[in-house]
Design a protein around this motif. Structure first.
Motif, mmCIF file in Angstrom:
data_model
loop_
_atom_site.group_PDB
_atom_site.id
_atom_site.type_symbol
_atom_site.label_atom_id
_atom_site.label_comp_id
_atom_site.label_asym_id
_atom_site.label_seq_id
_atom_site.Cartn_x
_atom_site.Cartn_y
_atom_site.Cartn_z
ATOM 1 N N GLY A 113 0.701 -1.682 0.202
ATOM 2 C CA GLY A 113 -0.247 -0.221 0.190
ATOM 3 C C GLY A 113 0.723 1.291 -0.391
ATOM 4 N N GLU A 114 0.192 2.449 0.519
ATOM 5 C CA GLU A 114 1.421 4.131 0.150
ATOM 6 C C GLU A 114 1.269 3.906 1.623
ATOM 7 O OE1 GLU A 114 -0.145 7.460 -2.500
ATOM 8 O OE2 GLU A 114 -1.191 7.505 -0.345
ATOM 9 N N TRP A 115 2.375 5.139 1.477
ATOM 10 C CA TRP A 115 2.439 5.055 3.710
ATOM 11 C C TRP A 115 2.826 6.637 3.581
ATOM 12 C CZ3 TRP A 115 2.622 1.886 7.679
ATOM 13 C CH2 TRP A 115 2.245 0.190 7.524
ATOM 14 N N ARG A 116 2.533 7.021 4.539
ATOM 15 C CA ARG A 116 2.834 8.639 4.745
ATOM 16 C C ARG A 116 4.787 8.409 5.233
ATOM 17 N NH1 ARG A 116 0.598 13.275 4.302
ATOM 18 N NH2 ARG A 116 -1.022 12.380 3.889
ATOM 19 N N ALA A 117 5.184 8.893 4.952
ATOM 20 C CA ALA A 117 6.302 9.428 5.150
ATOM 21 C C ALA A 117 7.253 11.217 6.110
ATOM 22 C CB ALA A 117 7.264 8.800 5.142
ATOM 23 N N THR A 118 7.701 11.312 6.560
ATOM 24 C CA THR A 118 8.307 12.463 6.700
ATOM 25 C C THR A 118 9.936 12.659 6.520
ATOM 26 O OG1 THR A 118 8.931 12.051 9.047
ATOM 27 C CG2 THR A 118 6.845 13.375 8.147
ATOM 28 N N LEU A 119 10.658 13.892 6.084
ATOM 29 C CA LEU A 119 12.148 13.995 5.909
ATOM 30 C C LEU A 119 12.360 14.129 7.344
ATOM 31 C CD1 LEU A 119 12.046 16.089 2.474
ATOM 32 C CD2 LEU A 119 13.155 14.030 2.965
ATOM 33 N N ALA A 120 13.716 13.769 7.112
ATOM 34 C CA ALA A 120 14.728 13.762 7.961
ATOM 35 C C ALA A 120 16.226 13.896 8.161
ATOM 36 C CB ALA A 120 14.484 12.258 9.271
ATOM 37 N N ALA A 121 16.998 15.023 7.722
ATOM 38 C CA ALA A 121 18.068 15.582 7.377
ATOM 39 C C ALA A 121 19.154 14.509 7.473
ATOM 40 C CB ALA A 121 17.793 17.238 7.301
ATOM 41 N N THR A 122 19.342 14.096 7.108
ATOM 42 C CA THR A 122 21.059 13.499 7.705
ATOM 43 C C THR A 122 22.341 14.184 7.149
ATOM 44 O OG1 THR A 122 21.270 12.230 5.509
ATOM 45 C CG2 THR A 122 20.194 11.276 7.816
ATOM 46 N N GLY A 123 22.315 15.050 5.963
ATOM 47 C CA GLY A 123 22.874 16.187 6.190
ATOM 48 C C GLY A 123 22.906 17.214 4.904
ATOM 49 N N ARG A 124 23.457 17.894 4.529
ATOM 50 C CA ARG A 124 23.427 19.438 3.578
ATOM 51 C C ARG A 124 22.257 18.599 2.254
ATOM 52 N NH1 ARG A 124 27.301 23.795 1.011
ATOM 53 N NH2 ARG A 124 27.613 21.186 -0.435
ATOM 54 N N LYS A 125 23.411 17.695 1.405
ATOM 55 C CA LYS A 125 22.470 16.646 0.969
ATOM 56 C C LYS A 125 21.911 15.174 0.582
ATOM 57 C CE LYS A 125 25.573 19.419 -2.565
ATOM 58 N NZ LYS A 125 26.203 19.141 -3.761
ATOM 59 N N SER A 126 21.693 14.828 2.496
ATOM 60 C CA SER A 126 21.194 13.433 1.950
ATOM 61 C C SER A 126 20.308 13.795 2.568
ATOM 62 C CB SER A 126 22.636 12.612 2.162
ATOM 63 O OG SER A 126 22.676 13.132 3.921
ATOM 64 N N ALA A 127 19.093 12.308 3.379
ATOM 65 C CA ALA A 127 18.131 12.662 4.927
ATOM 66 C C ALA A 127 17.591 11.066 4.680
ATOM 67 C CB ALA A 127 17.435 13.860 3.517
ATOM 68 N N ASP A 128 16.948 11.192 5.747
ATOM 69 C CA ASP A 128 15.918 9.540 5.516
ATOM 70 C C ASP A 128 14.606 9.802 5.707
ATOM 71 O OD1 ASP A 128 18.423 8.318 6.350
ATOM 72 O OD2 ASP A 128 18.683 8.538 7.977
ATOM 73 N N LEU A 129 13.915 8.810 5.088
ATOM 74 C CA LEU A 129 12.265 9.100 5.420
ATOM 75 C C LEU A 129 12.126 8.043 6.426
ATOM 76 C CD1 LEU A 129 11.944 8.219 1.826
ATOM 77 C CD2 LEU A 129 11.341 10.562 2.383
ATOM 78 N N VAL A 130 11.227 9.029 7.666
ATOM 79 C CA VAL A 130 10.909 8.019 8.884
ATOM 80 C C VAL A 130 9.239 7.685 8.679
ATOM 81 C CG1 VAL A 130 10.198 8.345 11.171
ATOM 82 C CG2 VAL A 130 12.168 10.079 9.738
ATOM 83 N N VAL A 131 8.866 6.775 8.060
ATOM 84 C CA VAL A 131 7.553 5.793 7.665
ATOM 85 C C VAL A 131 6.606 6.293 9.616
ATOM 86 C CG1 VAL A 131 6.275 4.071 6.829
ATOM 87 C CG2 VAL A 131 8.419 4.043 6.349
ATOM 88 N N ALA A 132 5.513 6.395 8.857
ATOM 89 C CA ALA A 132 4.600 7.289 10.099
ATOM 90 C C ALA A 132 3.129 6.718 10.149
ATOM 91 C CB ALA A 132 4.693 8.578 9.509
ATOM 92 N N GLU A 133 2.592 6.346 8.890
ATOM 93 C CA GLU A 133 0.716 5.717 8.890
ATOM 94 C C GLU A 133 0.508 5.238 7.387
ATOM 95 O OE1 GLU A 133 -1.201 7.819 10.069
ATOM 96 O OE2 GLU A 133 -1.229 9.805 8.718
ATOM 97 N N ARG A 134 -0.070 4.037 6.944
ATOM 98 C CA ARG A 134 -0.034 3.869 5.650
ATOM 99 C C ARG A 134 -1.203 4.545 5.955
ATOM 100 N NH1 ARG A 134 -2.187 -1.793 3.653
ATOM 101 N NH2 ARG A 134 -3.740 -2.216 5.373
ATOM 102 N N THR A 135 -1.860 5.516 4.592
ATOM 103 C CA THR A 135 -3.052 6.192 4.487
ATOM 104 C C THR A 135 -3.685 5.167 2.686
ATOM 105 O OG1 THR A 135 -0.983 7.091 2.123
ATOM 106 C CG2 THR A 135 -1.298 8.410 4.212
ATOM 107 N N ARG A 136 -3.094 4.563 2.571
ATOM 108 C CA ARG A 136 -4.283 3.479 1.753
ATOM 109 C C ARG A 136 -3.952 1.703 1.196
ATOM 110 N NH1 ARG A 136 -4.573 5.470 -4.911
ATOM 111 N NH2 ARG A 136 -2.306 6.185 -4.300
ATOM 112 N N PRO A 137 -4.451 0.733 0.768
ATOM 113 C CA PRO A 137 -4.197 -0.504 1.338
ATOM 114 C C PRO A 137 -3.494 -0.655 -0.220
ATOM 115 C CG PRO A 137 -6.550 -0.253 1.319
ATOM 116 C CD PRO A 137 -6.064 1.197 1.656
ATOM 117 N N GLN A 138 -2.898 -1.585 -0.019
ATOM 118 C CA GLN A 138 -2.248 -2.033 -1.541
ATOM 119 C C GLN A 138 -3.517 -2.952 -2.379
ATOM 120 O OE1 GLN A 138 0.298 -2.516 -2.905
ATOM 121 N NE2 GLN A 138 -0.391 -2.919 -4.780
#
Length: 250
Positions: free
Chosen positions: A53-78
């Motif tokens: 399915g589809e999941w909402r995530a937020t950006l978490a910076a790890t550097g000036r040109k890099s970042a991770d995605l932190v997964v929060a919740e599912r928005t739609r089933p597959q």
């Protein structure tokens, strides 16, 4: 509330998805989000992998040109892959990109390049086709990315189609008649069967190829009207017709 959130960018990922996961962004994805879209920490991003399915995530910076995605919740089933196979003679690269994108938008579940006598180029960049399929899915809120097959010769591709699948064959020599009526007659009075669409190259099918296709059971030759259409235009027209009459656009 709208069915899809088009305000947040969508990314296809290969990782499994679950709440609380922290996923590293690939370099190209990081450049797209951070530099092209100018997204910052805590900005939402929608993720999908074609499985969970589809999941909402937020950006978490790890550097000036890099970042991770932190997964929060599912928005739609597959959702499952649509049961519509799209078979086509490959075109030159720019138009092939367009064709792959439109096939995904129009609900194809399989994209299958087919080599015919008059095919313009037999070398098909399958990875590029898959990238175009993913891009179209990202942009159009699609959760199930179509399968992209390796190119096959026409006889091999026809033999691989299940007998119960109705194959709609775009034939410029078919009688000019009502294509909607032709599709309904081919499907009969019961539920719509699994579907396939076959579109040939710019030069059309060779006579012996046309005979081979027409000899396959459960096949309908369909004229798209009095005008000769380019192959990429014909693809959009026939997919729209099939989906409206027999597919998920009913």
């Amino acid at each position: 509330m709208a069915a899809y959130d088009f305000t947040a960018p969508r990314l296809h990922v290969t990782h499994d998805l679950a709440a609380g996961l922290r996923l590293p962004l690939e370099r190209a994805q990081a450049n797209y989000l951070l530099n092209v879209l100018r997204r910052g920490p805590d900005d939402p991003v929608l993720l999908f992998n074609g499985r969970q399915g589809e999941w909402r995530a937020t950006l978490a910076a790890t550097g000036r040109k890099s970042a991770d995605l932190v997964v929060a919740e599912r928005t739609r089933p597959q959702t499952p892959l649509p049961d519509l196979h799209y078979l086509f003679a490959p075109l030159k690269s720019a138009r092939l990109d367009y064709l792959a994108q439109k096939a995904v938008e129009m609900g194809a579940g399989q994209i299958r390049p087919v080599i015919t006598r008059y095919t313009q180029g037999e070398r098909v960049n399958v990875e590029r086709l898959r990238a175009n399929a993913v891009e179209a899915a990202e942009q159009c809120g699609i959760l199930a990315v179509p399968e992209v097959a390796e190119p096959e010769r026409l006889p091999v591709a026809l033999d691989a189609i299940e007998p119960e699948r109705l194959l709609v064959f775009c034939d410029e020599d078919a009688p000019v008649s009502d294509p909607v009526a032709a599709l309904r007659a081919a499907a009969g009075n019961g539920e719509a069967p699994p579907l396939g669409v076959l579109v040939g190259p710019e030069g059309g099918f060779a006579p012996e190829e046309r005979e081979t296709i027409a000899a396959r059971p459960n096949t309908v030759a369909l004229s798209l009207g009095p005008r000769i259409l380019r192959a990429d235009t014909a693809a959009v027209v026939v997919l729209a017709l099939v989906q409206a009459v027999l597919g998920d656009g009913r």
